[in-house]
Design an enzyme around this catalytic site. Structure first.
Site, PDB file in Angstrom:
ATOM      1  N   SER A 175       0.842  -1.194   0.000  1.00 37.34           N
ATOM      2  CA  SER A 175       0.000   0.000   0.000  1.00 37.34           C
ATOM      3  C   SER A 175       0.876   1.243   0.000  1.00 37.34           C
ATOM      4  O   SER A 175       1.991   1.234   0.546  1.00 37.34           O
ATOM      5  CB  SER A 175      -0.899   0.002   1.239  1.00 37.34           C
ATOM      6  OG  SER A 175      -1.550   1.263   1.380  1.00 37.34           O
ATOM      7  N   TYR A 188      -2.346  -0.724  10.393  1.00 38.21           N
ATOM      8  CA  TYR A 188      -2.165  -1.034   8.977  1.00 38.21           C
ATOM      9  C   TYR A 188      -0.907  -0.371   8.421  1.00 38.21           C
ATOM     10  O   TYR A 188      -0.101  -1.014   7.742  1.00 38.21           O
ATOM     11  CB  TYR A 188      -3.398  -0.566   8.204  1.00 38.21           C
ATOM     12  CG  TYR A 188      -3.429  -0.994   6.761  1.00 38.21           C
ATOM     13  CD1 TYR A 188      -3.827  -2.275   6.402  1.00 38.21           C
ATOM     14  CD2 TYR A 188      -3.087  -0.100   5.750  1.00 38.21           C
ATOM     15  CE1 TYR A 188      -3.879  -2.665   5.077  1.00 38.21           C
ATOM     16  CE2 TYR A 188      -3.131  -0.474   4.418  1.00 38.21           C
ATOM     17  CZ  TYR A 188      -3.527  -1.756   4.083  1.00 38.21           C
ATOM     18  OH  TYR A 188      -3.565  -2.139   2.752  1.00 38.21           O
TER      19      TYR A 188
END
Length: 302
Positions: A175, A188
């Site tokens: 990501s 995350y």
């Protein structure tokens, strides 16, 4: 300094220029795509979201066999049937990649039932979506176990055989948040940053391993259930990526042996800005773009 070292020092900038020119040429000329007809692909988190789209894309591009790993049998079964309908052999195994022993056990089962894995796609991930002080300790651990350590276990399970065969590819669906964190997703962002360092180190470590390569994909916010409810200030200017687009570009990156892929390409500007702007300016960018508060409406799923 010896003449040999002096010559190497003078030659080094020319080598870099040649590599930059080669990379620029690849952006203009149509790339030569790797044939996938002999490849066996294993996708973690393959039952839904980007994982399901990856399975479709690999099948569409002629992969020989596809294996899906995940924690929800219903989703795995549905995706497996869909891939079989496309004419590609497909199997699924229930496996929590955050559980080391389970990974090793299921990796053995895959080898016995299906054969050697030649492309491993580490896609499985979870997001808790809370600030540090609002986060449950077990939820924080779950993110690290699945998003980061899971890649350690899957790679250790399948990479040795790839090195023996001199044929293999390790893929990581990462990501952009690995490079630029946001509030409200501390679990995350941290796990993805660790995952990025893992892949960067692994990629360099494979330089002297013929036939075995690695690809790290760093997409912007993607419109999947996992980040449902996340809102940015200018959605028309920065629209979320479609999961099918991420899947298509990921498989293309594997076929062209691209080590790192940022999606969209404009995310490269973000990396440059982080290198040259003061922290105060970066903070204003976060506030202006809405990334500072984008997780306030987060619902998502884990």
């Amino acid at each position: 300094m010896s003449w040999k070292r002096l010559g190497a020092l003078l030659l080094f900038p020319l080598q870099l220029l040649c590599l930059v020119a080669k990379a620029a040429a690849c952006l203009v000329l149509p790339p030569r795509l790797r044939d996938l007809s002999a490849e066996t692909v294993l996708i973690t988190g393959g039952g839904r979201g980007i994982g399901r789209h990856l399975a479709r894309e690999f099948a569409r591009r002629g992969a020989r066999k596809i294996i899906l790993w995940g924690r929800t049998e219903k989703c795995l079964k549905e995706t497996t049937e869909e891939i079989k309908m496309m004419g590609t052999e497909c199997h699924y195994f229930i496996c929590d990649v955050g559980n080391r022993e389970e990974v090793y056990q299921q990796a053995k089962a895959v080898r016995e039932k299906v054969g050697d894995i030649t492309i491993l796609v580490n896609n499985a991930a979870v997001v808790h979506g809370r600030s540090l002080m609002d986060s449950d300790d077990d939820a924080l651990l779950k993110s690290q176990h699945i998003n980061t350590l899971g890649q350690f276990w899957t790679t250790k399970a399948f990479l040795p055989r790839m090195l023996e065969l001199q044929n293999g590819h390790i893929v990581c669906l990462n990501s952009v948040l690995a490079l630029s964190a946001i509030p409200g997703a501390i679990d995350y962002c941290t796990s993805k940053a660790s995952s990025f360092a893992f892949m960067e180190s692994l990629t360099l470590g494979l330089l002297d391993c013929p036939g075995v390569n690695a690809t790290t994909v760093l997409p912007f916010h993607t419109s999947t259930e996992m980040f449902q409810g996340m809102r940015i200030r200018f959605p028309n200017l920065f629209p979320p990526l479609k999961p099918e687009t991420v899947a298509r570009r990921t498989v293309e990156a594997v076929q062209t042996n691209q080590a790192f892929l940022l999606l969209p390409w404009t995310m490269r500007v973000l990396v440059i800005l982080k290198s040259i702007l003061p922290q105060s300016a970066l903070e204003e960018i976060h506030k202006f773009s809405g990334s500072y508060t984008c997780m306030n409406t987060f619902k998502g799923r884990t």
